[in-house]
Design a protein around this motif. Sequence first.
Motif, PDB file in Angstrom:
ATOM      1  N   UNK A  40       0.827  -1.203   0.000  1.00 31.96           N
ATOM      2  CA  UNK A  40       0.000   0.000   0.000  1.00 31.96           C
ATOM      3  C   UNK A  40       0.867   1.261   0.000  1.00 31.96           C
ATOM      4  N   UNK A  41       0.342   2.319  -0.576  1.00 28.83           N
ATOM      5  CA  UNK A  41       1.052   3.598  -0.666  1.00 28.83           C
ATOM      6  C   UNK A  41       0.718   4.425   0.577  1.00 28.83           C
ATOM      7  N   UNK A  42       1.399   4.168   1.662  1.00 28.65           N
ATOM      8  CA  UNK A  42       1.104   4.856   2.922  1.00 28.65           C
ATOM      9  C   UNK A  42       2.361   5.454   3.529  1.00 28.65           C
ATOM     10  N   UNK A  43       2.157   6.396   4.453  1.00 28.85           N
ATOM     11  CA  UNK A  43       3.283   6.975   5.173  1.00 28.85           C
ATOM     12  C   UNK A  43       3.989   5.938   6.017  1.00 28.85           C
ATOM     13  N   UNK A  44       3.226   4.971   6.542  1.00 27.90           N
ATOM     14  CA  UNK A  44       3.828   3.909   7.354  1.00 27.90           C
ATOM     15  C   UNK A  44       4.783   3.067   6.517  1.00 27.90           C
ATOM     16  N   UNK A  45       4.400   2.804   5.265  1.00 26.78           N
ATOM     17  CA  UNK A  45       5.279   2.035   4.372  1.00 26.78           C
ATOM     18  C   UNK A  45       6.552   2.825   4.089  1.00 26.78           C
ATOM     19  N   UNK A  46       6.406   4.133   3.851  1.00 29.08           N
ATOM     20  CA  UNK A  46       7.568   4.989   3.589  1.00 29.08           C
ATOM     21  C   UNK A  46       8.512   4.995   4.786  1.00 29.08           C
ATOM     22  N   UNK A  47       7.963   5.044   5.993  1.00 27.55           N
ATOM     23  CA  UNK A  47       8.797   5.054   7.195  1.00 27.55           C
ATOM     24  C   UNK A  47       9.655   3.799   7.261  1.00 27.55           C
ATOM     25  N   UNK A  48       9.011   2.644   7.055  1.00 27.70           N
ATOM     26  CA  UNK A  48       9.751   1.381   7.099  1.00 27.70           C
ATOM     27  C   UNK A  48      10.787   1.317   5.979  1.00 27.70           C
ATOM     28  N   UNK A  49      10.392   1.763   4.783  1.00 29.69           N
ATOM     29  CA  UNK A  49      11.319   1.757   3.644  1.00 29.69           C
ATOM     30  C   UNK A  49      12.509   2.673   3.894  1.00 29.69           C
ATOM     31  N   UNK A  50      12.267   3.819   4.552  1.00 27.34           N
ATOM     32  CA  UNK A  50      13.356   4.782   4.778  1.00 27.34           C
ATOM     33  C   UNK A  50      14.445   4.196   5.654  1.00 27.34           C
ATOM     34  N   UNK A  51      14.059   3.408   6.656  1.00 22.51           N
ATOM     35  CA  UNK A  51      15.057   2.787   7.527  1.00 22.51           C
ATOM     36  C   UNK A  51      15.889   1.765   6.752  1.00 22.51           C
ATOM     37  N   UNK A  52      15.197   0.981   5.899  1.00 21.56           N
ATOM     38  CA  UNK A  52      15.905  -0.019   5.088  1.00 21.56           C
ATOM     39  C   UNK A  52      16.840   0.667   4.099  1.00 21.56           C
ATOM     40  N   UNK A  53      16.326   1.702   3.425  1.00 24.01           N
ATOM     41  CA  UNK A  53      17.130   2.386   2.409  1.00 24.01           C
ATOM     42  C   UNK A  53      18.325   3.095   3.032  1.00 24.01           C
ATOM     43  N   UNK A  54      18.130   3.675   4.214  1.00 24.57           N
ATOM     44  CA  UNK A  54      19.220   4.323   4.934  1.00 24.57           C
ATOM     45  C   UNK A  54      20.364   3.332   5.171  1.00 24.57           C
ATOM     46  N   UNK A  55      20.018   2.176   5.703  1.00 25.91           N
ATOM     47  CA  UNK A  55      21.054   1.176   5.991  1.00 25.91           C
ATOM     48  C   UNK A  55      21.689   0.649   4.699  1.00 25.91           C
ATOM     49  N   UNK A  56      20.861   0.479   3.671  1.00 25.31           N
ATOM     50  CA  UNK A  56      21.372  -0.020   2.395  1.00 25.31           C
ATOM     51  C   UNK A  56      22.411   0.924   1.803  1.00 25.31           C
ATOM     52  N   UNK A  57      22.083   2.220   1.768  1.00 24.25           N
ATOM     53  CA  UNK A  57      23.027   3.195   1.208  1.00 24.25           C
ATOM     54  C   UNK A  57      24.279   3.294   2.068  1.00 24.25           C
ATOM     55  N   UNK A  58      24.111   3.232   3.381  1.00 30.77           N
ATOM     56  CA  UNK A  58      25.273   3.267   4.283  1.00 30.77           C
ATOM     57  C   UNK A  58      26.223   2.117   3.982  1.00 30.77           C
ATOM     58  N   UNK A  59      25.663   0.941   3.746  1.00 32.37           N
ATOM     59  CA  UNK A  59      26.486  -0.237   3.425  1.00 32.37           C
ATOM     60  C   UNK A  59      27.202  -0.057   2.086  1.00 32.37           C
ATOM     61  N   UNK A  60      26.467   0.443   1.097  1.00 37.52           N
ATOM     62  CA  UNK A  60      27.048   0.615  -0.234  1.00 37.52           C
ATOM     63  C   UNK A  60      28.188   1.625  -0.212  1.00 37.52           C
ATOM     64  N   UNK A  61      28.021   2.705   0.552  1.00 36.26           N
ATOM     65  CA  UNK A  61      29.076   3.712   0.654  1.00 36.26           C
ATOM     66  C   UNK A  61      30.355   3.139   1.262  1.00 36.26           C
ATOM     67  N   UNK A  62      30.193   2.079   2.056  1.00 29.98           N
ATOM     68  CA  UNK A  62      31.347   1.427   2.683  1.00 29.98           C
ATOM     69  C   UNK A  62      31.810   0.210   1.881  1.00 29.98           C
TER      70      UNK A  62
END
Length: 386
Positions: free
Chosen positions: A279-301
């Motif tokens: 679903x296109x919800x703010x709750x989904x975005x919140x969960x995705x943001x945490x995953x994406x944050x960690x993903x990009x952090x890993x890629x940068x390293x």
Amino acid sequence: MAALHRLRQCHPAGIAISHLHTSSRASAKQHYKMLVLGGGSGGIAMSARMKRIMGAENVAVVSPTHYYQPIWTLVGAGAKTVASSGRSTASVMPSGVKWVKSKVQEINPATNTVRTDDGNEISYEYLIVALGLQLHYEKIKGLPEGFDHPKIGGNAVFTFPNTPVKCAGAPQKIMYLSDAFLRKTGKRARANIVYNTSLPVLFGVKKYADALWDIVKQRDLQVNLRTNLVEVRADKQEAVFENLDKPGETTVIEVTVSDFTFLYPNVFGIGDCTNLPTSKTGAAVAAQSAILHRTISKILKNEKPDWKYDGYTSCPLVTSYNTVILAEFDYNGQPLETFPINQAKERRLMYHMKVDVMPHLYWHGLLRGLWGGPEPYRKLLHLGMK
């Protein structure tokens, strides 16, 4: 890497995404390590998170005005004001991050550039696309004109379309609130309330659907499954629905990407503009943001991303002016509830969560990159069992 998601070949707003760019690369006047397209919940949340990783001077956001969309159902029901849903983009933009006050015209991931509608070109090392969705009322014959029609009938028809929508529960929320308003004002006996949905079920998650069926029966709400609105005849106060199980048959009612792939290793997607099957919800975005944050952090390293998005989303089903069924579920439609109680039951507590707590989490948590969904609290409240 669910958050590294395949983007649509052409964004709903008509933004071209060019994969074969044969001309020589123009000398871009602007360059950023992280460029974020879109200033909605996903874009602002990720720009705040990227600021902490890369420094504000290395992050830019291309965006216009910002709205807290989850509250719009309550605005329509008179429980909240329009003013409470909007804030200037400047007020939510992380300090020090560059705000590009333009619209995106074209994305060229092959050359790591974005062109804006004023002709400027911006180059990037990493790109986050958080452009949201665009509504197309004109796809339904007569609907745009119907908004301006002065007549109001005695039948209230609410619809769930045969297309992707922002929030699967929204048409039901406003229906329940309309029913509550009519009862509160003593007019319910003179109104027929109809819910026509293109789905074969009342709600996609059976646990919550069972509870909602009880509500519609108790409140005398008529539900028609597998029907899709195709035309509005405002002058006759009629709505035309097609029967999705019987092609060609219509009814007139008087109204008075694969999951874990990505196209380019430095392009990421979040929120409504991705093809994540949730679903296109703010709750989904919140969960995705945490995953994406960690993903990009890993890629940068130069490390391998190790978190995957499970499709978590939340839909607070407002069933009256003081009750909510808090639906939370994953990709598979399985309940993924935060609290150790039966959330399929209407509760006053959940209404206050929706009206008071969630806006606070949004403005002061999600948009500042500090709220990534309730997963840590879910584990705590369930004693590590979920």
